[in-house]
Design an enzyme around this catalytic site. Structure first.
Site, short mmCIF file in Angstrom:
data_model
loop_
_atom_site.label_atom_id
_atom_site.label_comp_id
_atom_site.label_asym_id
_atom_site.label_seq_id
_atom_site.Cartn_x
_atom_site.Cartn_y
_atom_site.Cartn_z
N LYS A 24 -0.70 25.05 27.50
CA LYS A 24 -1.61 24.44 26.53
C LYS A 24 -3.05 24.84 26.81
O LYS A 24 -3.79 25.22 25.90
CB LYS A 24 -1.48 22.92 26.57
CG LYS A 24 -2.55 22.21 25.75
CD LYS A 24 -2.50 20.72 25.89
CE LYS A 24 -3.43 20.15 26.91
NZ LYS A 24 -4.85 20.09 26.53
N ASN A 25 -3.46 24.75 28.08
CA ASN A 25 -4.88 24.99 28.37
C ASN A 25 -5.27 26.46 28.28
O ASN A 25 -6.44 26.80 28.34
CB ASN A 25 -5.25 24.43 29.75
CG ASN A 25 -5.34 22.91 29.72
OD1 ASN A 25 -5.26 22.30 28.64
ND2 ASN A 25 -5.51 22.31 30.88
N ARG A 93 -11.09 17.36 21.92
CA ARG A 93 -12.31 17.77 22.60
C ARG A 93 -12.42 19.28 22.75
O ARG A 93 -13.50 19.86 22.66
CB ARG A 93 -12.30 17.14 24.00
CG ARG A 93 -13.56 16.50 24.40
CD ARG A 93 -13.51 16.21 25.87
NE ARG A 93 -13.88 17.41 26.61
CZ ARG A 93 -15.12 17.76 26.87
NH1 ARG A 93 -16.11 17.01 26.48
NH2 ARG A 93 -15.38 18.86 27.54
N CYS A 117 -13.94 10.68 25.88
CA CYS A 117 -12.50 10.58 25.64
C CYS A 117 -11.93 9.60 26.63
O CYS A 117 -12.67 8.95 27.36
CB CYS A 117 -11.85 11.95 25.75
SG CYS A 117 -11.78 12.50 27.43
N ARG A 122 -17.19 13.24 29.72
CA ARG A 122 -16.96 14.65 29.43
C ARG A 122 -18.02 15.29 28.52
O ARG A 122 -17.76 15.66 27.38
CB ARG A 122 -15.56 14.87 28.83
CG ARG A 122 -14.49 14.41 29.79
CD ARG A 122 -13.12 14.63 29.25
NE ARG A 122 -12.61 15.97 29.50
CZ ARG A 122 -11.39 16.35 29.16
NH1 ARG A 122 -10.58 15.53 28.56
NH2 ARG A 122 -10.99 17.57 29.42
N ASP A 307 -4.81 17.37 36.54
CA ASP A 307 -3.82 17.14 35.49
C ASP A 307 -2.43 16.79 36.03
O ASP A 307 -1.51 16.52 35.26
CB ASP A 307 -3.71 18.38 34.57
CG ASP A 307 -4.92 18.51 33.65
OD1 ASP A 307 -5.74 17.57 33.59
OD2 ASP A 307 -5.06 19.56 33.00
N ARG A 399 0.70 16.06 22.38
CA ARG A 399 -0.44 16.98 22.42
C ARG A 399 -0.19 18.11 23.41
O ARG A 399 -0.75 19.19 23.26
CB ARG A 399 -1.71 16.23 22.87
CG ARG A 399 -2.29 15.31 21.83
CD ARG A 399 -3.62 14.79 22.31
NE ARG A 399 -4.34 15.87 22.96
CZ ARG A 399 -5.06 15.75 24.07
NH1 ARG A 399 -5.19 14.58 24.65
NH2 ARG A 399 -5.67 16.77 24.60
C1 UD1 Z 1 -10.14 21.41 31.32
C2 UD1 Z 1 -8.71 21.15 30.91
C3 UD1 Z 1 -8.25 19.78 31.40
C4 UD1 Z 1 -8.48 19.65 32.90
C5 UD1 Z 1 -9.91 20.01 33.27
C6 UD1 Z 1 -10.15 20.05 34.77
C7 UD1 Z 1 -8.50 22.40 28.85
C8 UD1 Z 1 -8.34 22.37 27.37
N1 UD1 Z 1 -8.62 21.20 29.45
O1 UD1 Z 1 -10.95 20.43 30.68
O2 UD1 Z 1 -6.86 19.63 31.11
O3 UD1 Z 1 -8.23 18.31 33.29
O4 UD1 Z 1 -10.25 21.31 32.75
O5 UD1 Z 1 -9.28 20.91 35.38
O6 UD1 Z 1 -8.49 23.45 29.47
N2 UD1 Z 1 -18.67 18.57 32.85
C9 UD1 Z 1 -20.00 18.28 32.62
N3 UD1 Z 1 -20.65 18.99 31.64
C10 UD1 Z 1 -20.04 19.97 30.90
C11 UD1 Z 1 -18.68 20.27 31.16
C12 UD1 Z 1 -18.01 19.55 32.15
O7 UD1 Z 1 -20.58 17.41 33.25
O8 UD1 Z 1 -20.69 20.58 30.04
C13 UD1 Z 1 -17.93 17.83 33.91
C14 UD1 Z 1 -16.77 16.99 33.34
O9 UD1 Z 1 -17.20 15.73 32.88
C15 UD1 Z 1 -15.85 16.90 34.52
C16 UD1 Z 1 -16.04 18.25 35.24
O10 UD1 Z 1 -17.28 18.76 34.75
O11 UD1 Z 1 -16.24 15.88 35.39
C17 UD1 Z 1 -14.97 19.28 34.99
O12 UD1 Z 1 -14.68 19.35 33.61
P1 UD1 Z 1 -14.16 20.70 32.94
O13 UD1 Z 1 -13.63 21.59 33.99
O14 UD1 Z 1 -15.23 21.21 32.04
O15 UD1 Z 1 -12.96 20.16 32.05
P2 UD1 Z 1 -12.54 20.66 30.62
O16 UD1 Z 1 -12.82 22.10 30.45
O17 UD1 Z 1 -13.04 19.71 29.59
#
Ligand code: UD1
Length: 416
Positions: A24-25, A93, A117, A122, A307, A399
């Site tokens: 999925k990711n 998201r 979320c 996030r 995850d 999902r």
């Molecule tokens: C992706 C995965 C999700 C997984 C996560 C962490 C997808 C679609 N989803 O989510 O399943 O749980 O990686 O492995 O691939 N953050 C900020 N600012 C930003 C972006 C992130 O502060 O602009 C923080 C987030 O709140 C979180 C951390 O960084 O605490 C890591 O998040 P991130 O790796 O970006 O997660 P996603 O890409 O949303």
């Protein structure tokens, strides 16, 4: 919210083969890059998930034509619109992943802010900062993000992420792929899904080096060539079924999986006394009577994946002794704890740590799935529990887990 629910008669060891679906990711960013191609692009091993279909709808709304059949998506055309519909973005998201490709091809984008979320705030500040480093201008107004690329193309630059972010690293890669000149990303995420995105872009003619390391270098190219690319197996689905083998004291063969992407997870699972045998793309997981309590803390790849935290916690609920589970990625990822407690699990939360006192057996209960991975932890717990459980609100599960009912049924689960 849907009223779908799964009724599970627990306490039965599960045996058999589970064919792991495409990730999925990976598929979500790979669908987004269809916006970067001039003509056509084909993806194979695509999991049929609610999120996959939402992402397809989103790029359709932006003007790309698609045909989705037998795990394949054919994409045609270039983006015609720059506005992402709010009703789609609010449901997922990961919709923010269209921002960089849209800017790259149309130099303009209007995206409703995805907002928080279930598992935490996030934010998308790292995405926005990275795009600005590469020449974009952004404005936030009335809950919408308007972005423009005044020079008509992204311009290569250095990007240093303050924290590892999967989505922001993908955003930077997608923007830099067709940029003028060279981009260097520091503190990049190393997740296999990042490597998958980069491998697909490279196959199409991009020039991306350092994938899977913390420094990624991208020399921009002027266009991408049509390609057919196959999505990697879903490591989180594989890990979830490995937990189900352990928690039900059964034996499950994970076919078509990628065990090297789950090294730390399998090391921890072995420490719990679950038997794990790895053969190329197949993993044999066998639950042995006593489960040992093992501490984990989540980390960016190659650490223990956030995850799989909820599912591992379910296993610890029936372990011999006390384990500490520390969540270091998201601030609110213990929504499954009150639900597991309804099944008589003994868990105490202390900040970002959950202290689990293992018991011999969980007891069936009516529980509510609160987010995608929490849903799977409740299903795993219900499959091992004594008596009947009802897992309510399966929309979350749909999902991210392809054909989960059929897969559970095929390994002997007593489910309705
Ligand atoms: C992706 C995965 C999700 C997984 C996560 C962490 C997808 C679609 N989803 O989510 O399943 O749980 O990686 O492995 O691939 N953050 C900020 N600012 C930003 C972006 C992130 O502060 O602009 C923080 C987030 O709140 C979180 C951390 O960084 O605490 C890591 O998040 P991130 O790796 O970006 O997660 P996603 O890409 O949303």
């Amino acid at each position: 919210m849907s009223n779908d629910r799964l009724i599970i008669q627990g306490g039965k060891p599960l045996f058999g083969d589970v064919k792991i679906s495409g990730a999925k990711n990976s598929v979500l960013p790979l669908i987004s890059i269809s916006l970067l191609f001039d003509k056509s692009f084909t993806l194979k091993n695509v999991p049929d998930l609610a999120d996959t279909r939402l992402m397809i709808k989103l790029i359709n709304a932006l003007g790309i034509m698609t045909k989705f059949y037998d795990g394949t998506i054919d994409f045609h055309g270039e983006p015609q619109n720059i506005e992402a519909p709010k009703e789609l973005v609010s449901k997922m998201r990961a919709s923010i992943l269209v921002l960089a490709p849209l800017l790259s091809k149309r130099h303009n984008a209007l995206i409703p802010m995805p907002g928080g979320c279930e598992i935490g705030e996030r934010p998308i500040n790292y995405h926005i900062d990275a795009l600005k480093q590469l020449g974009a201008e952004t404005f936030l107004k009335n809950g919408f993000l308007r972005a423009t690329l005044p020079q008509g193309r992204f311009t290569g630059n250095e990007i240093k992420f303050p924290k590892v972010s999967v989505g922001a690293t993908e955003c930077a890669i997608m923007a830099a792929a067709l940029a003028i000149g060279k981009t260097k990303i520091y503190n990049a995420a190393k997740e296999p899904e990042i490597v998958d995105l980069g491998n697909c872009l490279n196959l199409a003619g991009a020039n991306i080096k350092g994938l899977g390391t913390s420094i990624i270098e991208i020399e921009g190219v002027s266009n991408l060539n049509p390609v057919t690319y196959s999505v990697i197996p879903d490591r989180i689905e594989a890990g979830s079924f490995a937990i189900i083998a352990g928690i039900t004291k059964g034996e499950i063969n994970l076919l078509n999986s990628n065990p090297k992407d789950l090294k730390v997870f399998f090391e921890k699972l072995k420490k719990t006394n679950v038997n794990v045998e790895i053969y190329n793309n197949t993993v044999k997981v066998k639950g042995i009577s006593e489960i040992n309590a093992v501490n984990i803390h989540t980390e960016p790849h190659p650490g223990f994946p956030t995850d799989l935290q909820a599912q591992f916690m379910s296993l610890m609920c029936i372990a011999n002794g006390k384990s500490i589970i520390e969540e270091k990625i998201f601030e609110n990822r213990f929504m499954h704890v009150p639900e597991l407690s309804k099944m008589k699990a003994s868990i105490k939360i202390d900040g970002n740590k959950a202290i689990v006192n293992g018991l011999n057996q969980l007891k069936g209960a009516s529980v509510k799935a609160t987010d995608l991975r929490a849903s799977m932890s409740l299903i795993a717990a219900s499959l091992s529990a004594n008596g009947e459980s009802i897992v309510n609100d399966l929309s979350h599960l749909k999902r991210g887990y392809e054909n989960f009912e059929e897969k559970l049924f095929n390994i002997g689960a007593n489910i309705r």
